[in-house]
Enzyme design. Structure first.
Site, PDB file in Angstrom:
ATOM      1  CE  LYS A 180      -4.178 -17.144 -21.565  1.00 38.54           C
ATOM      2  NZ  LYS A 180      -5.026 -15.937 -21.510  1.00 38.54           N
ATOM      3  CD  GLU A 217      -2.026   0.553 -32.334  1.00 39.73           C
ATOM      4  OE1 GLU A 217      -2.964   0.242 -33.114  1.00 39.73           O
ATOM      5  OE2 GLU A 217      -2.131   0.514 -31.093  1.00 39.73           O
ATOM      6  CB  THR A 264      -5.425   3.157 -29.892  1.00 44.12           C
ATOM      7  OG1 THR A 264      -5.054   3.633 -28.593  1.00 44.12           O
ATOM      8  CG2 THR A 264      -4.186   3.015 -30.739  1.00 44.12           C
TER       9      THR A 264
HETATM   10  P1  ADP Z   1      -9.170  -0.250 -31.625  1.00 51.92           P
HETATM   11  O1  ADP Z   1     -10.569  -0.758 -31.864  1.00 51.92           O
HETATM   12  O2  ADP Z   1      -8.434  -0.929 -30.519  1.00 51.92           O
HETATM   13  O3  ADP Z   1      -8.933   1.204 -31.806  1.00 51.92           O
HETATM   14  P2  ADP Z   1      -8.181  -0.988 -34.178  1.00 51.92           P
HETATM   15  O4  ADP Z   1      -9.306  -0.594 -34.987  1.00 51.92           O
HETATM   16  O5  ADP Z   1      -6.855  -0.509 -34.439  1.00 51.92           O
HETATM   17  O6  ADP Z   1      -8.455  -0.681 -32.803  1.00 51.92           O
HETATM   18  O7  ADP Z   1      -8.276  -2.541 -34.009  1.00 51.92           O
HETATM   19  C1  ADP Z   1      -7.294  -3.405 -34.387  1.00 51.92           C
HETATM   20  C2  ADP Z   1      -7.648  -4.782 -33.982  1.00 51.92           C
HETATM   21  O8  ADP Z   1      -8.891  -5.180 -34.549  1.00 51.92           O
HETATM   22  C3  ADP Z   1      -6.675  -5.809 -34.440  1.00 51.92           C
HETATM   23  O9  ADP Z   1      -5.551  -5.861 -33.613  1.00 51.92           O
HETATM   24  C4  ADP Z   1      -7.518  -7.077 -34.381  1.00 51.92           C
HETATM   25  O10 ADP Z   1      -7.585  -7.596 -33.073  1.00 51.92           O
HETATM   26  C5  ADP Z   1      -8.881  -6.580 -34.764  1.00 51.92           C
HETATM   27  N1  ADP Z   1      -9.155  -6.860 -36.176  1.00 51.92           N
HETATM   28  C6  ADP Z   1      -9.028  -6.028 -37.224  1.00 51.92           C
HETATM   29  N2  ADP Z   1      -9.385  -6.639 -38.360  1.00 51.92           N
HETATM   30  C7  ADP Z   1      -9.745  -7.901 -38.034  1.00 51.92           C
HETATM   31  C8  ADP Z   1     -10.197  -9.037 -38.760  1.00 51.92           C
HETATM   32  N3  ADP Z   1     -10.394  -9.023 -40.092  1.00 51.92           N
HETATM   33  N4  ADP Z   1     -10.444 -10.160 -38.068  1.00 51.92           N
HETATM   34  C9  ADP Z   1     -10.261 -10.228 -36.739  1.00 51.92           C
HETATM   35  N5  ADP Z   1      -9.845  -9.190 -36.000  1.00 51.92           N
HETATM   36  C10 ADP Z   1      -9.585  -8.038 -36.629  1.00 51.92           C
END
Ligand code: ADP
Length: 542
Positions: free
Chosen positions: A439, A330, A185
């Site tokens: 918030k 994940e 991640t």
């Molecule tokens: P990182 O950038 O933390 O490595 P990921 O690519 O796994 O992670 O990101 C996952 C996160 O991206 C999700 O938990 C969510 O917050 C955000 N995300 C993914 N797709 C969407 C979407 N279509 N709309 C809004 N948020 C999204």
């Protein structure tokens, strides 16, 4: 008593064997780091992947060993992927956009034994090699003619590496639960954590990805995954395309709109997948220069929320249908896709948009629920929002080497870190990442909704919203906008645009026009960095 059907383990090499057997001539086309367009097909890619597997065995790599890749989407990367996991190795994709320290941490933590890398990264690898503690061999994904003349590294040339091996070398028979891939991640907070995909999870995920209401792929599909292989499996495309026998088009190191547009048109791409920022550039490019997207029918967009204005532009200007998807590293990564349910399909265009801006409906294999602070499940009425929990066969059980400890609750649910609603039609909508939500006076303001509204304002290229401490309301929204080249954006123009589009009390207390906004290595707004930059900021008069 057990069922009496065959025990046929779900192994990723079976995907490419299928492609080579039933769709052998179907093309795999790549733009390469050498600057040419390379044409191959599934039969050839499969043969060369078997050569990679055999070459790794001869190198002394054994099942379970991690073999890293630092590479763009190209045919050699696809061959390496299948070759590594096809001999039992774990294909560890490293995101080259991470900082040096993160790459070093990840490679050492994974105990990678070999690194396959692209020409683009020779300098990067030279710089980091002294800090890699476990990498024994460096394989450059190129041919002899393109090997660097002067380098401090002892590099193996990929084409030489596989040249003497048989294209019929056997795959390794494995338990379907054996690891196939590893992806960390981004680690926006704390160290990156590894997600170790199994053969079984990847195959099930690949099959689910092809379903009609997921990406609707088949042998006649031509797919361009702009989503990189180093980030959450390129949304499964190198696997799913093989499972369906689709034509696979790869953009190599090129992410600029003119190159992508030309590729889409000249290769008759009908499905392309990327994060919103890639499509924003594409829409701006088409707006400024004209041109079209050829036979493109659908774009699958995810990773960040898709603004309504983007869906409308694709529909109205280009006749291209946007499919929003949501997922995370994940989750391999797919969780939801926004294909229309019969109810939504029957709605007027504007009503449909209200659903299409949601993240989509769960695909088979992903269970979802939302819970309140007390852990109790909330109603699926489209209004109640809470922490989004997921469960399923391609969702993480624990991080690599047990980092982060127990990550599932007693019933096996994984907390996504997102706050969401679920509606009676089965659609999930992200309200915010739990750490980004604002918030204000005991109520929540969704930074995502505000950003999506603001990005539709005239002249705005990109928008970010963070919560700033407020003496009366606890937090209030600060809107930061980057303007399009040549545009003049002010607080007043943005607020005038937002008027009537958002609840009055959501109106940002201040709008600042900035030159740039920080992004993560996966192209998302880096909110932690913004919060740091503005930690001492106070609203005028507050
Ligand atoms: P990182 O950038 O933390 O490595 P990921 O690519 O796994 O992670 O990101 C996952 C996160 O991206 C999700 O938990 C969510 O917050 C955000 N995300 C993914 N797709 C969407 C979407 N279509 N709309 C809004 N948020 C999204």
């Amino acid at each position: 008593m057990l069922g009496t059907m065959q025990d046929w383990p779900l192994l990723v090499w079976k995907l490419i064997d299928h492609a080579a057997t039933f769709h052998g001539d179907r093309e795999v086309v790549s733009l390469t780091c050498e600057g040419v367009r390379h044409r191959s097909d599934w039969r050839t890619v499969r043969g060369r992947a078997r050569q990679v597997a055999e070459a790794l065995r001869h190198m002394g790599i054994v099942p379970g060993d991690r073999v890293a890749t630092l590479a763009w989407n190209t045919y050699r990367h696809v061959e390496s992927w299948y070759g590594i996991s096809g001999m039992g190795g774990v294909a560890h994709t490293i995101n080259p956009r991470l900082f040096d320290d993160q790459i070093v941490y990840i490679a050492n933590h994974a105990e990678d034994r070999v690194l396959f890398f692209d020409l683009t990264f020779v300098k990067l690898v030279e710089r980091l090699a002294p800090r890699f503690t476990t990498i024994e061999h460096y394989v450059l994904l190129t041919d002899r003619a393109h090997m660097p003349a002067d380098t401090t590294l002892d590099i193996i040339c990929y084409e030489d590496f596989i040249a003497g091996e048989s294209a019929d070398a056997p795959w390794t028979e494995l338990d379907e639960k054996a690891p196939a891939g590893l992806c960390y991640t981004s680690g926006t907070t704390g160290n990156p954590k590894g997600v170790q995909y199994s053969h079984r999870s990847n195959v099930l995920h690949a099959m689910a990805a092809s379903m009609t209401d997921t990406f609707g792929m088949g042998a006649r599909t031509t797919v361009l995954p702009i989503a990189p292989m180093y980030h959450a499996n390129a949304w499964s495309m190198p696997y799913t395309a093989a499972a369906c026998g689709a034509k696979l088009v790869l953009n190599g190191p090129n992410f600029d709109a003119p190159t992508l547009q030309e590729l889409i048109v000249s290769e008759d791409v009908d499905l392309a997948l990327a994060v919103p920022t890639v499509w924003l550039s594409m829409l701006q490019h088409l707006e400024a220069n004209g041109g079209n997207l050829g036979k493109l029918e659908r774009t699958a967009i995810g990773g960040s929320a898709v603004p309504r204005s983007m869906i409308e532009s694709f529909d109205r200007l280009h006749g291209v249908r946007v499919l929003q998807l949501w997922g995370m590293t994940e989750m391999s990564p797919l969780g939801t896709v926004g294909s229309p349910s019969p109810h939504v399909h029957a709605m007027t265009y504007d009503e449909q948009l209200d659903y299409r801006i949601k993240q989509g409906r769960g695909i088979f294999g992903v269970e979802m629920k939302i819970v309140g602070d007390d852990g109790a499940e909330l109603v699926r009425d489209g209004k109640a929002f809470g922490r989004l929990l997921v469960r399923g066969p391609w969702i993480v059980e624990s991080y690599f080497k047990g980092d982060g400890g127990q990550v599932l609750d007693a019933d096996g649910w994984f907390d996504t870190g997102d706050v969401a609603t679920l509606c009676p039609l089965g659609y999930m909508q992200i309200v915010d990442r739990s750490k980004d939500v604002i918030k204000s006076g005991g109520e929540w303001i969704s930074s995502i909704d505000l950003e999506n509204a603001a990005v539709g304002a005239p002249g705005v290229a990109e928008a970010a919203v963070i919560g700033i401490h407020h003496p009366k309301w606890d937090e209030r929204p600060l809107l930061l906008v980057r303007q399009k080249d040549g545009a003049t954006v002010t607080k007043d123009t943005v607020l005038a645009y937002l008027d009537g589009k958002i609840a009055k009390w959501w109106t940002p207390d201040e709008v600042l026009v900035v030159d740039e906004l920080p992004h993560t290595a996966t192209g998302k707004l880096l909110k932690t960095e913004l919060r740091e930059r503005y930690k001492d900021y106070r609203f005028p008069g507050a």
